[in-house]
Every structure is written in structure tokens, then in C-alpha cells.
Design a protein around this motif. Sequence first.
Motif, mmCIF file in Angstrom:
data_model
loop_
_atom_site.group_PDB
_atom_site.id
_atom_site.type_symbol
_atom_site.label_atom_id
_atom_site.label_comp_id
_atom_site.label_asym_id
_atom_site.label_seq_id
_atom_site.Cartn_x
_atom_site.Cartn_y
_atom_site.Cartn_z
ATOM 1 N N GLU A 53 1.184 1.225 -8.349
ATOM 2 C CA GLU A 53 2.055 0.890 -7.210
ATOM 3 C C GLU A 53 2.662 2.105 -6.503
ATOM 4 O OE1 GLU A 53 2.905 -0.976 -10.293
ATOM 5 O OE2 GLU A 53 1.243 -2.244 -9.640
ATOM 6 N N GLU A 54 2.238 3.304 -6.844
ATOM 7 C CA GLU A 54 2.715 4.517 -6.179
ATOM 8 C C GLU A 54 1.566 5.104 -5.368
ATOM 9 O OE1 GLU A 54 5.811 5.878 -6.286
ATOM 10 O OE2 GLU A 54 6.534 4.286 -7.601
ATOM 11 N N PRO A 55 1.837 5.631 -4.167
ATOM 12 C CA PRO A 55 0.755 6.245 -3.398
ATOM 13 C C PRO A 55 0.047 7.329 -4.210
ATOM 14 C CG PRO A 55 2.728 6.063 -2.056
ATOM 15 C CD PRO A 55 3.121 5.685 -3.463
ATOM 16 N N LEU A 56 -1.265 7.297 -4.187
ATOM 17 C CA LEU A 56 -2.069 8.281 -4.910
ATOM 18 C C LEU A 56 -2.280 9.472 -3.984
ATOM 19 C CD1 LEU A 56 -3.617 8.965 -7.486
ATOM 20 C CD2 LEU A 56 -5.574 7.740 -6.558
ATOM 21 N N LEU A 57 -1.360 10.403 -4.034
ATOM 22 C CA LEU A 57 -1.307 11.519 -3.098
ATOM 23 C C LEU A 57 -2.440 12.523 -3.285
ATOM 24 C CD1 LEU A 57 2.539 12.145 -3.260
ATOM 25 C CD2 LEU A 57 1.279 10.715 -1.645
ATOM 26 N N GLU A 58 -3.064 12.524 -4.444
ATOM 27 C CA GLU A 58 -4.100 13.511 -4.746
ATOM 28 C C GLU A 58 -5.403 13.277 -3.970
ATOM 29 O OE1 GLU A 58 -1.306 13.323 -8.212
ATOM 30 O OE2 GLU A 58 -2.329 11.852 -6.973
ATOM 31 N N LEU A 59 -5.610 12.084 -3.443
ATOM 32 C CA LEU A 59 -6.863 11.802 -2.735
ATOM 33 C C LEU A 59 -6.815 12.223 -1.271
ATOM 34 C CD1 LEU A 59 -8.173 8.376 -4.056
ATOM 35 C CD2 LEU A 59 -9.187 10.617 -4.299
ATOM 36 N N CYS A 60 -5.791 11.817 -0.570
ATOM 37 C CA CYS A 60 -5.652 12.118 0.860
ATOM 38 C C CYS A 60 -4.167 12.255 1.182
ATOM 39 C CB CYS A 60 -6.248 11.006 1.712
ATOM 40 S SG CYS A 60 -8.025 10.808 1.505
ATOM 41 N N SER A 61 -3.885 12.671 2.373
ATOM 42 C CA SER A 61 -2.501 12.874 2.800
ATOM 43 C C SER A 61 -1.690 11.590 2.640
ATOM 44 C CB SER A 61 -2.487 13.320 4.262
ATOM 45 O OG SER A 61 -1.164 13.433 4.729
ATOM 46 N N GLN A 62 -0.621 11.674 1.884
ATOM 47 C CA GLN A 62 0.273 10.542 1.630
ATOM 48 C C GLN A 62 -0.442 9.343 0.995
ATOM 49 O OE1 GLN A 62 3.672 10.941 2.057
ATOM 50 N NE2 GLN A 62 2.964 13.027 2.465
ATOM 51 N N GLY A 63 -1.615 9.575 0.410
ATOM 52 C CA GLY A 63 -2.360 8.504 -0.236
ATOM 53 C C GLY A 63 -3.178 7.661 0.731
ATOM 54 N N VAL A 64 -3.254 8.073 1.999
ATOM 55 C CA VAL A 64 -4.002 7.316 3.003
ATOM 56 C C VAL A 64 -5.124 8.188 3.558
ATOM 57 C CG1 VAL A 64 -3.882 6.074 5.194
ATOM 58 C CG2 VAL A 64 -1.922 6.008 3.623
ATOM 59 N N CYS A 65 -6.357 7.680 3.453
ATOM 60 C CA CYS A 65 -7.528 8.400 3.962
ATOM 61 C C CYS A 65 -7.966 7.779 5.282
ATOM 62 C CB CYS A 65 -8.703 8.276 2.991
ATOM 63 S SG CYS A 65 -8.426 8.951 1.343
#
Length: 185
Positions: free
Chosen positions: A151-163
Motif C-alpha cells: 500500500e505504499e508507492p514503490l518509488l524504486e521503479l519510477c518517479s513517485q511510483g508512477v511510470c
Amino acid sequence: MGLYDLCRYSWNGIADKQCPWCAFFTSEDLKILEYITDQFHYYRNGYGNKYSKLLGEIILADLFQRFEAAKDGKGKKIIVYFSHATAMDMMFVALDLFKDERPPTGAYRDPNRKWKTAKISTFGANLLAVLNRCKGTDDVQDYHVAFYLNEEPLLELCSQGVCSWQEFEDKFKPFTNTTLDFCEQ
């Protein structure tokens, strides 16, 4: 390890409040047991197992193909996977997430390691990927994929967790070439 498993499986993770099963252990016991568990998962279904990446890629290829179909109006808007922590660990390896510079060993317990299964792949862990249709420039539809880990943004993939769709495609489309040919040997 049985009592520790009861402890870690029923830990609520909210405000660091321990469950009653954890009362059997001191804080130092919990740190040691957590590290032992992290080592076990690292070498069984993490970076220490050469098959983890391939098996994780299969799941991620399916996610890409389903989102691509939904984007093209041919798929479902919601896709849900249910799995064990083992598959979660394998997906993390395929995505190159939570990788430490040095693998865990018995010689040194790194308190700042990234591979902490109590945080990334607990018994009740979840990875959520959301395909969002957005109105882009000139009213052209644009797509973004948001990722959440527990339930937390996955920041490691893209900016702020949004690709952006392009970022998502660049990261996930290569997984569609994954095969299980190694099983036939």
C-alpha cells in the motif's frame, strides 16, 4: 524457528507494535532471527538463486501483456494475482529491486541492507499495479502505471511510483521474451 514464524506472520506492521508471539524474543533475538530468515529467502528465492530472475520475469511478462491488452481495449481493467512471498521475492529480483552490493553472509549482518523480507515480502505482502487512463495533451488518451508495495508507492521503479506508459513498456516488455527452456535440460 516455528515461534518466530508465528511472530513474523502475525506482526501487524503498524506503529511497530509487536504481536504477542514476539514476546518470547528479545529485540536482539528478533534482529538475529530476521537476518537468518533474510539469508534463507535470499538464497532460496532471491538473488542467490539463478532461477529466481527467470521465474519472476514470467509473472511480469503476464502483467505487461494484460495491461497492453487493456490499453488496446481488449483486456480487463483490473488484474489481480495472489501468491506466496516466494513469487514476490522472484519478481523483485526480476525488477532488480532491493539488491544489496554484497550478498548476505554469516560473517557480517548489515543492519542497513535492502533485502529485508520483514518489510518487502511478509506473509501478507502485496504488489499492486494500477493502469490509469489519463487525458493527455490535445485530449489524446495517455496511460500511466502506478506501483504500490504493501500500500505504499514503490518509488524504486519510477518517479513517485508512477511510470509513464513508455517507461512501463521499456521496463516490462523485455520480460515477454522470457522462456522456461532451462527446464528441458
